[in-house]
Scaffold this motif. Structure first.
Motif, short mmCIF file in Angstrom:
data_model
loop_
_atom_site.label_atom_id
_atom_site.label_comp_id
_atom_site.label_asym_id
_atom_site.label_seq_id
_atom_site.Cartn_x
_atom_site.Cartn_y
_atom_site.Cartn_z
N SER A 410 0.85 -1.19 0.00
CA SER A 410 0.00 0.00 0.00
C SER A 410 0.88 1.24 0.00
CB SER A 410 -0.91 0.00 1.23
OG SER A 410 -1.71 1.17 1.23
N ASN A 411 0.76 2.03 -1.08
CA ASN A 411 1.53 3.27 -1.21
C ASN A 411 0.64 4.51 -1.18
OD1 ASN A 411 4.02 1.84 -1.61
ND2 ASN A 411 3.30 1.35 -3.68
N GLY A 412 -0.59 4.34 -0.78
CA GLY A 412 -1.51 5.47 -0.74
C GLY A 412 -2.95 4.98 -0.75
N PRO A 413 -3.90 5.89 -0.61
CA PRO A 413 -5.31 5.49 -0.48
C PRO A 413 -5.88 4.79 -1.70
CG PRO A 413 -5.09 7.89 -0.74
CD PRO A 413 -3.73 7.35 -0.52
N ASP A 414 -5.28 4.98 -2.88
CA ASP A 414 -5.81 4.35 -4.09
C ASP A 414 -4.99 3.13 -4.54
OD1 ASP A 414 -7.88 6.19 -4.30
OD2 ASP A 414 -6.66 7.60 -5.49
N SER A 415 -4.08 2.68 -3.69
CA SER A 415 -3.22 1.55 -4.08
C SER A 415 -4.03 0.31 -4.41
CB SER A 415 -2.22 1.26 -2.98
OG SER A 415 -1.30 2.31 -2.82
N ALA A 416 -4.98 -0.01 -3.56
CA ALA A 416 -5.78 -1.22 -3.76
C ALA A 416 -6.61 -1.11 -5.04
CB ALA A 416 -6.69 -1.47 -2.57
N LEU A 417 -7.16 0.06 -5.30
CA LEU A 417 -7.96 0.27 -6.50
C LEU A 417 -7.11 0.06 -7.75
CD1 LEU A 417 -10.70 1.11 -7.70
CD2 LEU A 417 -9.91 3.48 -7.61
N HIS A 418 -5.91 0.59 -7.76
CA HIS A 418 -5.03 0.45 -8.92
C HIS A 418 -4.54 -1.00 -9.07
CE1 HIS A 418 -4.49 4.54 -10.57
NE2 HIS A 418 -4.87 4.91 -9.36
N PHE A 419 -4.39 -1.69 -7.96
CA PHE A 419 -3.99 -3.10 -8.02
C PHE A 419 -5.11 -3.96 -8.62
CE2 PHE A 419 -3.54 -7.38 -6.38
CZ PHE A 419 -2.17 -7.62 -6.40
N LEU A 420 -6.33 -3.67 -8.23
CA LEU A 420 -7.47 -4.49 -8.65
C LEU A 420 -7.99 -4.12 -10.04
CD1 LEU A 420 -9.54 -4.56 -5.33
CD2 LEU A 420 -8.24 -6.46 -6.32
N CYS A 421 -7.82 -2.88 -10.47
CA CYS A 421 -8.45 -2.40 -11.70
C CYS A 421 -7.42 -1.76 -12.63
CB CYS A 421 -9.54 -1.38 -11.38
SG CYS A 421 -10.84 -2.00 -10.30
N CYS A 422 -7.60 -1.96 -13.90
CA CYS A 422 -6.73 -1.35 -14.90
C CYS A 422 -6.81 0.17 -14.82
CB CYS A 422 -7.12 -1.81 -16.30
SG CYS A 422 -6.96 -3.58 -16.58
N ASP A 423 -5.66 0.82 -14.63
CA ASP A 423 -5.59 2.28 -14.53
C ASP A 423 -6.46 2.84 -13.41
OD1 ASP A 423 -3.90 2.37 -16.81
OD2 ASP A 423 -5.66 2.27 -18.12
N GLY A 424 -6.76 1.99 -12.42
CA GLY A 424 -7.59 2.45 -11.31
C GLY A 424 -9.03 2.70 -11.68
N ASP A 425 -9.46 2.17 -12.82
CA ASP A 425 -10.83 2.38 -13.31
C ASP A 425 -11.72 1.26 -12.78
OD1 ASP A 425 -13.20 2.66 -14.67
OD2 ASP A 425 -12.29 2.90 -16.65
N PRO A 426 -12.68 1.58 -11.88
CA PRO A 426 -13.51 0.52 -11.29
C PRO A 426 -14.41 -0.19 -12.29
CG PRO A 426 -14.29 2.70 -10.64
CD PRO A 426 -12.98 2.90 -11.32
N THR A 427 -14.52 0.33 -13.49
CA THR A 427 -15.30 -0.38 -14.52
C THR A 427 -14.45 -1.40 -15.27
OG1 THR A 427 -14.87 1.23 -16.28
CG2 THR A 427 -16.76 1.66 -14.83
N LYS A 428 -13.14 -1.48 -14.91
CA LYS A 428 -12.24 -2.41 -15.60
C LYS A 428 -11.47 -3.26 -14.60
CE LYS A 428 -11.53 0.86 -19.43
NZ LYS A 428 -10.53 1.69 -20.16
N PRO A 429 -12.17 -4.07 -13.82
CA PRO A 429 -11.46 -4.90 -12.83
C PRO A 429 -10.60 -5.97 -13.49
CG PRO A 429 -13.79 -5.48 -12.90
CD PRO A 429 -13.63 -4.27 -13.76
#
Length: 618
Positions: A410-429
């Motif tokens: 975890s390198n910040g609040p959006d780390s998990a989102l970027h790990f799980l989704c392409c470019d941090g886009d929740p419509t592209k898991p």
């Protein structure tokens, strides 16, 4: 409505229709109880390709009869019929383009002499069965034609024919889903059971109020959209093939045969032929389906692995059907992330225990065989060791192909989102299912505890963040597997953990998963997942639903591959030898040997594996 004597003669239908101006939306009620047919008429040179297309896509295109070249009658379907007149309305296609709709094909008699007619089953044939089962048919209640939609699901190609499948949709009250599935499953010549239950966008349908064919049907409160394969797929096939000249029925204006619609009482179904439905996601809404026999098998597997030879009281955490629903969801998945690793032995190096990795690799092996993408995520400090363990597992034949083993930081609040989704886009898991097995779970105070209440936070990476973030992303489902309540995902049963488990108020994991599988030993839960996935893959009802009613049953080669990936005593004993080689110890005793949670491999774990295989292969 009409004199019964007139309706007894199917061949007078066009005359009656023209005489009274009957609208096609009420067409299905003209001769209730009789088989209805969709119609496709093609040049003889295309007939063999189209028959092959029907055979490969039997749910949308159940073939009732193929006429001889130039044959007007419906053969055994209707005595004295004339296909040039017996549909209320026809579509005329030239080079795949709809040119016009007409009430008679008589003017095309010369061309029809070189053409072949295909009569295909129609879902209006099962509406009487739905009513008999107590399922309201909303389109009939509202005096409308059924809603039909093009999907993003491609049919199986054959020769010159290729097109997306068309489906019909009928809203069904949630408590009637089983009845709807049972009553239509037994009528394969009218498309059989549903091919999708739930959110329309999963079929590529973006607006239920705008059907491609038919009428929009109002959905009542508490209704769930239920989709059946539809014979209008034949119309799409004609348009994609672009023949010089072709005809179809106009959607909703079917050919009505002289044959009674097929009926079988759902009450007489054998367990292997009785479908049951289960909700496996609410975001987006998705139901799955399996036979009663498969469900019984998986429930027996679930009961076996919750046995508690260590007398830890884990039965108090058990929720029925969590294994079933988790595996139904995994069966629908395409990419799975698995995490494991519980550093309970903080005084040893490595601190890991023998519970978790064997179950993780057993699941991964079966998921790979089912053509899912699989990745394992673990703590960075243990990354190199786990990569070596994976390589040794491949060499020993525990798993066929190495699974990538990675870490998450975890390198910040959006780390998990970027790990799980392409470019941090929740419509592209990147993943559609996360599974944690015997993975340290974060407690309410933010720390991580072993069963003795010792804080091991300094040894654990924040993989919990992936699960909490996944809960906010549509299309990602999570499963936790545990045997004490302090494992990731077991927050779903944290109230029971706090009430019944030693140190429960302190150690209980606070992070929930959608499904929480309780087992006497967490590895057993992993073995159970592998076995349940195998059972589902051999269940014809589930396989058909998973394939949207398209294609063929699993081949013998596929079945052999799957069975070879089931856990065996030999493979799991080899897996423990690999862990011992790297200094991984038993969780309860810290013994360095063939032991998990204080239970020796023989007789405890070997006995469970043998009994699991017996239940699975029965």
């Amino acid at each position: 409505m009409f004199p019964a004597v007139l309706l007894k003669c199917a061949r007078m239908k066009p005359l009656l229709r023209r005489a009274v101006g009957l609208q096609y939306s009420t067409r299905a009620n003209m001769r209730p109880g009789y088989q209805q047919a969709n119609v496709v008429i093609l040049h003889k040179d295309l007939a063999d390709d189209f028959e092959a297309f029907c055979r490969a896509n039997s749910s949308p295109l159940p073939l009732l009869y193929r006429s001889k070249c130039g044959e007007w009658s419906g053969g055994p379907l209707a005595t004295g019929s004339d296909i040039r007149e017996d549909c209320p309305e026809y579509c005329v296609f030239e080079n795949g383009k709809l040119m016009k709709k007409i009430s008679s094909l008589s003017s095309y008699t010369p061309q029809l002499a070189d053409m072949v007619t295909f009569y295909l089953g129609c879902s209006f044939g099962f509406e009487a069965a739905l009513k008999a089962a107590g399922v309201p048919v909303r389109n009939v209640e509202q005096g409308k034609n059924v809603s039909m939609y093009k999907t993003s699901v491609p049919c199986i190609n054959a020769g010159q024919f290729h097109c997306p499948m068309v489906v019909s949709m009928r809203p069904v009250p949630e408590d009637k889903l089983d009845a709807a599935a049972r009553s239509t499953h037994v009528i394969p010549l009218a498309h059989g059971g549903p091919v999708h239950i739930g959110h329309a966008k999963l079929l590529g349908i973006h607006d239920l109020s705008r059907p491609d064919y038919g009428d929009p049907v109002d959905v009542c409160s508490g209704d769930v959209p239920v989709f059946w394969a539809c014979g209008v797929t034949g119309v799409e096939a004609v348009q994609s093939c672009k023949p010089a000249l072709a005809f179809t029925h106009s959607p909703g204006c079917m050919f009505i045969t002289d044959q009674k619609a097929e009926t079988v009482s759902p009450l007489t179904l054998e367990p292997a032929q009785c479908p049951l439905t289960f909700c496996i996601s609410q975001n987006p809404q998705l139901y799955s389906m399996a036979s009663k026999r498969a469900v019984q098998q998986i429930r027996a597997i679930e009961e076996l692995v919750v046995e508690d030879p260590g007398a830890r009281g884990i039965r108090a955490l058990f929720l029925q059907d969590e294994l079933l629903k988790a595996c139904l969801s995994l069966s629908h998945s395409s990419s799975v992330l698995i995490t494991t690793g519980f550093p309970t032995h903080y005084m040893h190096n490595p601190p890991e225990e023998t519970d978790g990795p064997p179950g993780a690799i057993a699941m991964a092996a079966m998921l790979q065989a089912l053509r899912k993408e699989v990745v394992i995520v673990t703590d960075k400090r243990a990354l190199e060791m786990n990569q070596h363990i994976m390589q040794d597992a491949v060499k020993k034949g525990v798993i066929k192909t190495a699974v990538p083993v990675i870490s998450f930081q975890s390198n910040g609040p959006d780390s998990a989102l970027h790990f799980l989704c392409c470019d941090g886009d929740p419509t592209k898991p990147r993943f559609d299912h996360l599974v944690a097995i015997e993975r340290s779970g974060r407690a309410a105070d933010g720390n991580y505890y072993n069963m003795r209440g010792v804080n091991i936070r300094h040894l654990v990476d924040p993989i919990d963040d992936l699960f909490t973030t996944a809960s906010t992303i549509a299309g990602i489902t999570t499963t936790g597997i545990g045997d004490g309540g302090n494992e990731l995902g077991m927050g779903k049963v944290k109230a029971a953990v706090k009430t019944y488990m030693p140190n429960g108020n302190l150690i209980a994991c606070d992070v929930s998963a959608d499904f929480a599988i309780t087992a006497g030993v967490s590895n057993w839960g992993g073995y159970a997942v592998a076995c349940a996935l195998y059972v589902l893959s051999l269940c014809p009802i589930h396989w058909r639903y998973l394939q949207r009613g398209l294609g063929l049953s699993p081949t013998p080669d596929q079945q052999s591959l799957w069975s070879a990936c089931l856990p065996t005593i030999a493979k799991e004993e080899d897996m423990l030898h690999i862990l011992v080689k790297y200094g991984v110890r038993s969780g309860k005793t810290a013994n360095l040997g063939l032991e998990v949670d204080g239970l020796t491999f023989h007789p405890y774990h070997s006995d469970i594996i043998q009994r699991l295989r017996h239940l699975t292969l029965a």
